[in-house]
Design a protein around this motif. Structure first.
Motif, PDB file in Angstrom:
ATOM      1  N   TYR A 161      94.695  29.390  41.481  1.00  0.00           N
ATOM      2  CA  TYR A 161      95.877  28.555  41.726  1.00  0.00           C
ATOM      3  C   TYR A 161      96.000  27.476  40.660  1.00  0.00           C
ATOM      4  O   TYR A 161      95.051  27.176  39.928  1.00  0.00           O
ATOM      5  CB  TYR A 161      95.811  27.901  43.119  1.00  0.00           C
ATOM      6  CG  TYR A 161      94.667  26.924  43.304  1.00  0.00           C
ATOM      7  CD1 TYR A 161      94.813  25.570  43.025  1.00  0.00           C
ATOM      8  CD2 TYR A 161      93.421  27.357  43.764  1.00  0.00           C
ATOM      9  CE1 TYR A 161      93.764  24.679  43.189  1.00  0.00           C
ATOM     10  CE2 TYR A 161      92.370  26.477  43.940  1.00  0.00           C
ATOM     11  CZ  TYR A 161      92.552  25.133  43.652  1.00  0.00           C
ATOM     12  OH  TYR A 161      91.512  24.266  43.816  1.00  0.00           O
TER      13      TYR A 161
ATOM     14  N   SER B 224      97.272  23.463  40.391  1.00  0.00           N
ATOM     15  CA  SER B 224      97.619  22.306  41.222  1.00  0.00           C
ATOM     16  C   SER B 224      97.982  21.106  40.361  1.00  0.00           C
ATOM     17  O   SER B 224      97.491  20.954  39.243  1.00  0.00           O
ATOM     18  CB  SER B 224      96.460  21.939  42.157  1.00  0.00           C
ATOM     19  OG  SER B 224      95.359  21.432  41.430  1.00  0.00           O
TER      20      SER B 224
ATOM     21  N   LEU C  86     103.626  30.533  48.631  1.00  0.00           N
ATOM     22  CA  LEU C  86     103.646  30.697  47.174  1.00  0.00           C
ATOM     23  C   LEU C  86     103.503  29.358  46.448  1.00  0.00           C
ATOM     24  O   LEU C  86     102.758  29.250  45.479  1.00  0.00           O
ATOM     25  CB  LEU C  86     104.951  31.382  46.747  1.00  0.00           C
ATOM     26  CG  LEU C  86     105.265  32.719  47.432  1.00  0.00           C
ATOM     27  CD1 LEU C  86     106.616  33.248  46.980  1.00  0.00           C
ATOM     28  CD2 LEU C  86     104.165  33.734  47.132  1.00  0.00           C
ATOM     29  N   MET C  87     104.225  28.362  46.918  1.00  0.00           N
ATOM     30  CA  MET C  87     104.119  27.025  46.328  1.00  0.00           C
ATOM     31  C   MET C  87     104.186  25.999  47.452  1.00  0.00           C
ATOM     32  O   MET C  87     105.045  26.094  48.329  1.00  0.00           O
ATOM     33  CB  MET C  87     105.226  26.773  45.315  1.00  0.00           C
ATOM     34  CG  MET C  87     105.102  25.411  44.612  1.00  0.00           C
ATOM     35  SD  MET C  87     106.254  25.191  43.232  1.00  0.00           S
ATOM     36  CE  MET C  87     107.770  24.872  44.118  1.00  0.00           C
ATOM     37  N   TYR C  88     103.281  25.036  47.409  1.00  0.00           N
ATOM     38  CA  TYR C  88     103.195  24.037  48.472  1.00  0.00           C
ATOM     39  C   TYR C  88     103.233  22.641  47.859  1.00  0.00           C
ATOM     40  O   TYR C  88     102.568  22.372  46.852  1.00  0.00           O
ATOM     41  CB  TYR C  88     101.895  24.225  49.260  1.00  0.00           C
ATOM     42  CG  TYR C  88     101.692  23.221  50.366  1.00  0.00           C
ATOM     43  CD1 TYR C  88     102.402  23.314  51.551  1.00  0.00           C
ATOM     44  CD2 TYR C  88     100.777  22.183  50.219  1.00  0.00           C
ATOM     45  CE1 TYR C  88     102.210  22.399  52.578  1.00  0.00           C
ATOM     46  CE2 TYR C  88     100.577  21.262  51.239  1.00  0.00           C
ATOM     47  CZ  TYR C  88     101.299  21.376  52.417  1.00  0.00           C
ATOM     48  OH  TYR C  88     101.105  20.457  53.420  1.00  0.00           O
TER      49      TYR C  88
ATOM     50  N   ILE D 236     101.419  35.012  44.568  1.00  0.00           N
ATOM     51  CA  ILE D 236     102.567  35.408  43.731  1.00  0.00           C
ATOM     52  C   ILE D 236     102.360  36.814  43.167  1.00  0.00           C
ATOM     53  O   ILE D 236     103.276  37.643  43.177  1.00  0.00           O
ATOM     54  CB  ILE D 236     102.772  34.380  42.602  1.00  0.00           C
ATOM     55  CG1 ILE D 236     103.253  33.042  43.186  1.00  0.00           C
ATOM     56  CG2 ILE D 236     103.779  34.899  41.571  1.00  0.00           C
ATOM     57  CD1 ILE D 236     103.329  31.914  42.185  1.00  0.00           C
TER      58      ILE D 236
ATOM     59  N   ILE E 151     100.425  25.886  43.260  1.00  0.00           N
ATOM     60  CA  ILE E 151     101.081  27.168  43.021  1.00  0.00           C
ATOM     61  C   ILE E 151     100.030  28.251  43.198  1.00  0.00           C
ATOM     62  O   ILE E 151      99.042  28.306  42.462  1.00  0.00           O
ATOM     63  CB  ILE E 151     101.695  27.229  41.610  1.00  0.00           C
ATOM     64  CG1 ILE E 151     102.748  26.126  41.458  1.00  0.00           C
ATOM     65  CG2 ILE E 151     102.313  28.595  41.348  1.00  0.00           C
ATOM     66  CD1 ILE E 151     103.312  26.004  40.053  1.00  0.00           C
ATOM     67  N   ASN E 152     100.226  29.103  44.201  1.00  0.00           N
ATOM     68  CA  ASN E 152      99.252  30.118  44.591  1.00  0.00           C
ATOM     69  C   ASN E 152      99.437  31.375  43.736  1.00  0.00           C
ATOM     70  O   ASN E 152     100.282  32.222  44.028  1.00  0.00           O
ATOM     71  CB  ASN E 152      99.420  30.440  46.078  1.00  0.00           C
ATOM     72  CG  ASN E 152      98.306  31.299  46.622  1.00  0.00           C
ATOM     73  OD1 ASN E 152      97.643  32.028  45.885  1.00  0.00           O
ATOM     74  ND2 ASN E 152      98.106  31.232  47.933  1.00  0.00           N
TER      75      ASN E 152
END
Length: 517
Positions: free
Chosen positions: A480, A482, A292-294, A451, A446-447
């Motif tokens: 996304y 970024s 979900l978030m990287y 989500i 943030i994908n």
């Protein structure tokens, strides 16, 4: 002889006059922006209009609707002129091909500056607005003409520049009229145009660019922050920010960077850069594509620790007795640190995973041996599972952490713990943002697609009304979001699923759809 001399002298006089006229520098409209402006915004109207598709055939119908709406409330002569301007904005007397500027200083209120292409056309437009009771009759000032729009906006212009200044009250209005002549007399050398920061803002490009002073925006709070325990004793008055916003195919990009001419503050910025290093994407294969978030960053632990030593707050709270332990902890980090939010449910805490490149496992062993000095609360404990493997136990959840093949890890999910060091079937390597990380020192993604695919989000969307449905429909256009840093420049990108159409046009089309146009 006398008969032939006069024509020659006359011709010489004409040539001298022409040369003199050509040598006189005409004031550029940007020269009126004061050098002490703490906020300047540049807006490229032509670029925005083109990217929004306002001139496309599909928008002709919308323009006709707007034109007809104007027609119903105007007399024939006024409508004819407004229709002409809508078809050709240059007929307004304003050069819309040049950027629009907005500036503010501590003593001069917010002002819009535009380039005048035709004083006659602008004069005609203002006379039309006067007939429609939109503004007051035109009057002469000291080197400029002006009018007022309501009791809030002063419109002043010369053959080269148009200024719209927001004011409050008669006293401020008169003060502005007194100060305008000085701005009109400014040259390139004593205006904002000659400053380093303005030139740097221009180079950033973008459809919208800005420079501003955080201290001026915070007002009285800036002094309060300076008086507090601000890290590294930073004075916000010595720092400015530069930013630009661009609309590209399938992407909205905002770039920003800090700027200072203070040597000490610049030295701090340089040290911060030394504490980071380019991301090597060491851990991409361990995180599922649906993360979900990287977050990933490259860090030089020793340089980071040295920078912390200069932080006044760190010095106050730093225990000399723990100096070697803290130094060893930070110094062990060398390379990528990556963390991911893996899943969110209604029944448990969000699932996360973290990896970091380390030199050895000495730091974790030291933490375990000195756990009694960590101030653990009742119900909390750190237990050793095996060599270089530990678990931090609490009432709510367990966090597994340790070292494997010189890679530190931590997770609150037991299944992820049991699969530490194993590549995911479909990893972030296949994510659309994977290629964007190259060369960055910090990267966060943030994908949006992942989500929106969460059961909890689908449940909320199902119970929501039309408003929620609209938000979900808009979010579905996003791939996304970024955030990243590379060198001195940081960037935020909103990336859409449709990569072939300009992002601004997609936003305008959605707005038209929402408005039923």
């Amino acid at each position: 002889m006398k008969k032939s001399l006069f024509p020659r002298l006359a011709l010489m006089a004409v040539v001298v006059a022409l040369v003199s006229a050509c040598s006189q520098k005409k004031q550029e409209y940007t020269d009126v922006i004061p050098a002490n402006a703490h906020t300047v915004v540049s807006i490229n109207l032509k670029s925005l209009a083109d990217k929004a598709g306002l001139n496309d055939k599909e928008n002709k119908e919308v323009q006709e609707k707007l034109t007809n709406a104007l027609k119903s409330g105007m007399n024939a002569a006024t409508f004819q002129q407004m229709e002409m301007i809508m078809k050709d904005p240059k007929k307004s007397g304003i050069d819309v091909s040049e950027p629009l500027y907005i500036f503010t200083t501590e003593t001069f209120p917010t002002t819009i500056v535009a380039k005048v292409s035709s004083e006659d056309d602008l004069h005609a437009l203002l006379e039309t607005l006067e007939k429609e009771k939109v503004c007051q009759p035109l009057a002469n000032g000291d080197g400029f003409q002006f009018t007022q729009m309501g009791n809030q906006v002063l419109i002043a212009y010369t053959p080269s520049v148009l200024m719209l200044t927001n004011y409050s009250g008669t006293t401020q209005l008169e003060k502005i009229k007194e100060n305008i002549p000085a701005l009109l007399k400014q040259t390139n050398e004593n205006s904002i145009v000659s400053t380093t920061i303005f030139k740097k803002m221009q180079k950033m490009g973008g459809d919208i660019s800005t420079m501003f002073s955080p201290a001026s925006l915070l007002g009285p709070y800036a002094n309060m922050i300076k008086a507090s325990d601000m890290p590294y004793n930073i004075d916000l008055k010595d720092m400015k920010m530069l930013g630009s916003l661009s609309f590209d195919k399938g992407k909205v990009s905002m770039k920003y960077e800090s700027f200072t001419e203070n040597p000490e503050l610049q030295a701090l910025f340089d040290k911060q850069k030394k504490a980071t290093c380019p991301i090597e994407n060491t851990f991409l294969k361990y995180f599922p594509k649906s993360t979900l978030m990287y977050l990933s960053m490259g860090i030089n632990g020793e340089e980071f620790y040295n920078m912390l030593l200069e932080n006044e707050q760190f010095q106050k709270n730093f225990s000399i007795a723990k100096a070697n332990e803290v130094k060893e902890l930070f110094g062990s980090f060398n390379g990528d640190i990556s963390a991911g939010l893996i899943n969110v449910t209604m029944n448990s805490a969000p699932t996360f995973m973290m990896y970091a490149d380390v030199k050895n496992g000495n730091a974790l062993e030291t933490i375990y041996k000195n756990k009694q000095s960590l101030g653990l609360k009742r119900g909390e404990d750190i237990m050793q599972l095996s060599k270089d493997e530990y678990v931090y136990k609490t009432k709510g959840m367990n966090i597994f952490f340790g070292i494997k093949d010189k890679q530190m890890y931590a997770t609150n999910d037991e299944l992820l713990y049991k699969n530490v060091g194993k590549a995911a079937d479909k990893s972030i390597k296949d994510a659309p943002y994977a290629s964007d990380m190259k060369g960055k020192t910090i990267f966060v993604a943030i994908n949006a697609e992942a989500i929106l695919d969460l059961p909890v989000v689908k449940m909320v969307a199902g119970f929501g009304g039309q408003e929620v449905k609209t938000y979900i429909e808009l979010a579905n256009k996003v791939s996304y979001l970024s955030m990243s840093s590379e060198g001195e420049i940081s960037e935020i990108d909103l990336c859409l699923k449709d990569k072939d159409v300009n992002a601004l046009k997609q936003i305008v089309d959605f707005a038209k759809q929402f408005a039923g146009m």
